[in-house]
Write a protein that holds these residues in place. Structure first.
Motif, PDB file in Angstrom:
ATOM      1  N   GLU A 189       0.808  -1.219   0.000  1.00 45.99           N
ATOM      2  CA  GLU A 189       0.000   0.000   0.000  1.00 45.99           C
ATOM      3  C   GLU A 189       0.845   1.274   0.000  1.00 45.99           C
ATOM      4  O   GLU A 189       0.370   2.350  -0.405  1.00 45.99           O
ATOM      5  CB  GLU A 189      -0.960   0.005   1.210  1.00 45.99           C
ATOM      6  N   LYS A 190       2.118   1.186   0.437  1.00 47.28           N
ATOM      7  CA  LYS A 190       3.006   2.341   0.430  1.00 47.28           C
ATOM      8  C   LYS A 190       3.773   2.468  -0.878  1.00 47.28           C
ATOM      9  O   LYS A 190       4.561   3.391  -1.054  1.00 47.28           O
ATOM     10  CB  LYS A 190       4.014   2.241   1.586  1.00 47.28           C
TER      11      LYS A 190
ATOM     12  N   ASN B 253       9.094   4.180   2.366  1.00 49.58           N
ATOM     13  CA  ASN B 253       9.149   4.582   0.967  1.00 49.58           C
ATOM     14  C   ASN B 253       9.865   5.908   0.749  1.00 49.58           C
ATOM     15  O   ASN B 253      10.352   6.190  -0.340  1.00 49.58           O
ATOM     16  CB  ASN B 253       7.741   4.664   0.390  1.00 49.58           C
ATOM     17  N   SER B 254       9.948   6.729   1.785  1.00 53.64           N
ATOM     18  CA  SER B 254      10.465   8.093   1.602  1.00 53.64           C
ATOM     19  C   SER B 254      11.936   8.237   1.979  1.00 53.64           C
ATOM     20  O   SER B 254      12.479   9.330   1.869  1.00 53.64           O
ATOM     21  CB  SER B 254       9.642   9.065   2.451  1.00 53.64           C
TER      22      SER B 254
ATOM     23  N   GLU C 198      10.342   7.588  11.898  1.00 53.47           N
ATOM     24  CA  GLU C 198      10.389   6.483  10.939  1.00 53.47           C
ATOM     25  C   GLU C 198      11.698   5.710  11.071  1.00 53.47           C
ATOM     26  O   GLU C 198      11.735   4.490  10.911  1.00 53.47           O
ATOM     27  CB  GLU C 198      10.235   7.009   9.507  1.00 53.47           C
TER      28      GLU C 198
END
Length: 793
Positions: free
Chosen positions: A157-158, A263-264, A373
């Motif tokens: 989903e990411k 993801n970032s 994160e």
């Protein structure tokens, strides 16, 4: 639509549940009433739909019988586990799945409507060959292991790619050769073993759809994202070409995002320069450094606070900053690494030391634009990948060093270890310039060392020019004598007047050699032999028999490369070569000791003897440790090294083809000077007109005369120390006194003035005799005259 459409495979596929139903037929006879009843229910269902047993290849029929198939497979696909297991019934090595578990459905649905499920990690041709190896196992009993991991790559989903490894359970399938399937022999099997990449041979032995596949396989899938990410990191680092590819950093971002599930995040690197104690950006792969805010270089102490410095450089341990903004407030912006992250808008970060047993090599920097994160728990996931990163950095450093060495060799020739660091710095700048401006040719920086003290010494063959001339004269005289004898022999049979003229010319040459040998005399004779004598001798070899033996003997004595007799000169040249070899070996051995005492520049040259240059000073060592005591120590070492070379020469003089003498000299220069590497000449030289005086003295001093005499300052059996300052005289008299106490020098110390050289005045010299000592450890000492008497005796 048929399953077999658009599929190239040695198998004709037929989804059948016959093997499963045979199991239920056995269970229908069970003593367990519950098991028996369930089995009978399944068999009754199968009787109602015979295609379930006979097989289905039509997609529409499979969809039509979806409910019945689910009942048949209920024991294998437990409804209680459907939300946990990633599972499906399928055809092996194809993307067609049915009776899929809820979790598998959810994973595929999350990937989006545009996503197409497809097995990764194996080309189509390898699928064909893999299927053939399965047939060899099933039908012919050959245990040919060609198992490769296959997996699905599905975004979550990411948007992070996750890897699912596929394992097959083949209990409920069978493979049957068709009537047209070629029989596989032992010879066929052996041929296939040697032709893995030849798909045509495999298709010849296993034509498309020549075997019938009946049944289905159970596909169990497992999330192996972490393992695959580690594998991808390892692969990316092992393959050298990737590291220089412009997409390398982007690829690295992707695999780390998969590993950490973020993801970032972004990846940065900084390389640790031990010599300068700095962190440097890695320009070669286009990677940023968030630690030093992407500048070229920064001092470690300026980039880190005291705690983080100790953590990374001394303890070599990771640390994380889970909330950069909070840490920035707590440190009042004074922690350099926190301030750098805050300035770049980074909210959480991990710093991981890339280190081996030799110490820190660099920093892996992982950053995220969101707080929390990246944290200390996330950091633990790096444990499995860091060894591969360490290995890759080690290899990269070695490759860079090799490349730097290659540039140095190309631009500068062989470089002494004491100054190699300076050349490496220049070569690194050379590389960086070539990366930053690939279209511009970079320039190699000037290499210079300032405020260094020079030392020069030489052990030279005494009278080498006279000895070489004497050897040349002997060779030419011998050749003239041989020619004269052959002409005399020829003239006894062929009484031609020309031979009288030739003999007259030979006598004139012999007289010139003995009384008036000039620089060009040798070349005149070589030309005469080649143009006048050799054609005549070749003529008689072809036309006459009587002088043949004498002429052939003459030519056998001529050196084919030089065109003249090379006997006495060879003995001289061999002696010079051997002297140089032995003296260089002694000096090189002594140099290892001297470098261990204090690093300094050293170079030696072979002439008619061995010369050496040394420079010592702070700018060479780069350690802020130089003291003049090291200069004084090196001066004393130099005198002792000169003694060892002299002593070794005379003790081993019996090894040399001819007897020669040597003379030793050192030049003392009191003032420090600057030296610069001259790229055109590939060597160091003094820098500036003032310092040029030293080079002038060095080149001329061994030919200098003692003032008011015709005697050279260098003499056999003596050490000459040339200087210009009174303080040098006093210093070296102390060294001489010390060596006298060691029975290395005699008591006949002379203090002499030298005649002025061109452009140089005021030179003086200390001269003292050597006392030679047997090298076998005996306490027997000799002056030069004693030694010569013993050698002659």
């Amino acid at each position: 639509m048929d399953i077999n459409d658009n599929i190239e495979s040695p198998l004709r596929l037929n989804i059948s549940f016959n093997k499963l139903l045979e199991q239920y037929e056995t269970l229908s006879k069970s003593d367990n009433e519950h098991t028996k009843a369930k089995a009978q229910t399944i068999l009754t269902l199968a009787e109602q739909y015979p295609e379930l047993r006979h097989g289905i290849s039509d997609f529409d029929v499979i969809t039509e019988r979806e409910k019945e198939i689910a009942i048949l497979l209920q024991d294998i696909f437990n409804p209680l586990l459907t939300n946990n297991e990633i599972k499906a019934a399928s055809i092996p090595f194809h993307d067609f799945n049915f009776n899929v578990s809820n979790r598998f459905k959810s994973i595929v649905k999350t990937a989006g409507t545009d996503f197409k499920l497809q097995i990764k990690n194996m080309p189509n041709e390898e699928f064909y060959i893999l299927t053939c190896t399965v047939i060899l196992n099933f039908c012919y009993g050959y245990d040919l292991n060609f198992k490769r991991p296959v997996y699905y790559q599905i975004p979550d989903e990411k948007g992070i790619l996750r890897y699912y490894k596929i394992t097959y359970n083949a209990d409920f399938c069978e493979i049957i050769p068709s009537a047209n399937a070629p029989k596989i022999t032992q010879e066929d099997y052996e041929e296939l073993l040697d032709n893995f990449e030849n798909i045509e041979i495999w298709k010849e032995k296993f034509p498309p759809q020549s075997y019938q596949f009946n049944g289905f396989v159970i596909s169990n899938m497992f999330d192996v994202t972490d393992d695959q990410s580690i594998s991808n990191i390892k692969s990316g680092l092992i393959i050298d070409d990737n590291c220089s590819d412009e997409n390398f950093v982007d690829t690295f971002h992707e695999v780390f995002r998969s590993l950490l599930g973020i993801n970032s995040l972004k990846i940065g690197f900084s390389i640790y320069n031990k010599e300068d104690h700095t962190f440097n950006r890695v320009d070669a792969i286009g990677a940023n450094s968030f630690l030093i805010n992407n500048i070229t270089s920064k001092k470690c102490t300026d980039a880190l606070c005291k705690w983080s410095y100790n953590r990374l450089l001394n303890e070599k341990k990771y640390f994380s900053v889970s909330n950069v903004d909070n840490a920035y407030q707590k440190s009042n912006g004074k922690a350099p690494h926190i301030a750098a992250l805050h300035k770049q808008g980074i909210k959480s970060a991990i710093f991981a030391p890339i280190a081996n047993d030799d110490g820190l090599m660099g920093i892996l920097e992982i950053v995220s634009p969101r707080p929390f994160e990246l944290n200390s728990i996330t950091t633990n996931k790096l444990v499995d990948v860091m060894p591969f990163i360490v290995s890759a950095v080690e290899r990269s450093i070695n490759e860079e060093e090799n490349l730097i060495e290659a540039i140095i060799q190309q631009e500068c020739t062989s470089i002494h270890p004491s100054v190699s660091w300076k050349f490496k710095e220049a070569a690194k700048k050379f590389l960086i310039q070539s990366h930053i401006n690939p279209n511009e040719k970079p320039s190699f920086s000037k290499i210079a060392f300032h405020e260094v003290y020079p030392l020069f010494g030489q052990i030279d063959v005494k009278g080498s020019s006279d000895a070489r001339n004497e050897a040349t004269k002997k060779d030419l005289a011998l050749q003239l004598s041989l020619i004269s004898k052959i002409l005399e022999s020829i003239s006894k049979t062929d009484k031609l007047p020309i031979f009288e003229q030739l003999n007259y010319q030979l006598e004139a040459f012999s007289s010139e050699i003995n009384s008036d040998f000039k620089v060009d005399s040798e070349q005149q004779l070589i030309s005469y032999f080649k143009n006048e004598i050799e054609p005549l001798f070749h003529h008689y070899l072809k036309k006459k028999d009587f002088p043949k033996a004498e002429i052939e003997d003459y030519f056998s004595k001529i050196d084919t490369n030089l065109g003249v007799i090379y006997h006495y000169r060879k003995s001289f040249d061999d002696t010079i070569t051997l002297i140089n070899k032995n003296m260089s070996a002694v000096l090189d051995d002594k140099q290892e000791e001297a470098q261990a005492m204090y690093p300094h520049f050293f170079e030696r040259f072979k002439t008619d003897g061995v010369e050496h240059n040394m420079y010592i000073g702070e700018s060479i060592t780069k350690e802020n440790s130089f003291n003049k005591i090291y200069l004084y120590n090196l001066r004393l070492w130099q005198l002792q090294a000169m003694y060892d070379m002299e002593n070794s020469f005379y003790q081993n003089q019996n090894e040399y083809p001819i007897s020669l003498d040597v003379a030793s000299m050192v030049l003392v220069f009191n003032q420090p000077l600057s030296i610069r590497f001259r790229m055109d000449e590939k060597r160091f030289d003094v820098d500036g007109t003032y310092n040029a005086r030293y080079e002038v003295v060095k080149k001329r001093v061994d030919k200098a005369f003692i003032k008011g005499t015709e005697e050279r300052i260098t003499a056999k059996g003596k050490l000459s120390i040339v200087y210009s300052q009174k303080e040098d005289e006093l210093e070296y008299l102390k060294y001489i006194s010390f060596m006298q106490s060691k029975n290395m020098l005699d008591d006949d110390v002379e203090i002499l003035e030298l005649q002025d050289l061109q452009g140089v005045t005021g030179l003086k010299a200390l001269r003292v005799s050597f006392i030679y000592q047997k090298t076998d450890g005996g306490n027997v000492f000799y002056t030069y005259n004693d030694l010569m008497n013993e050698i002659k005796g």
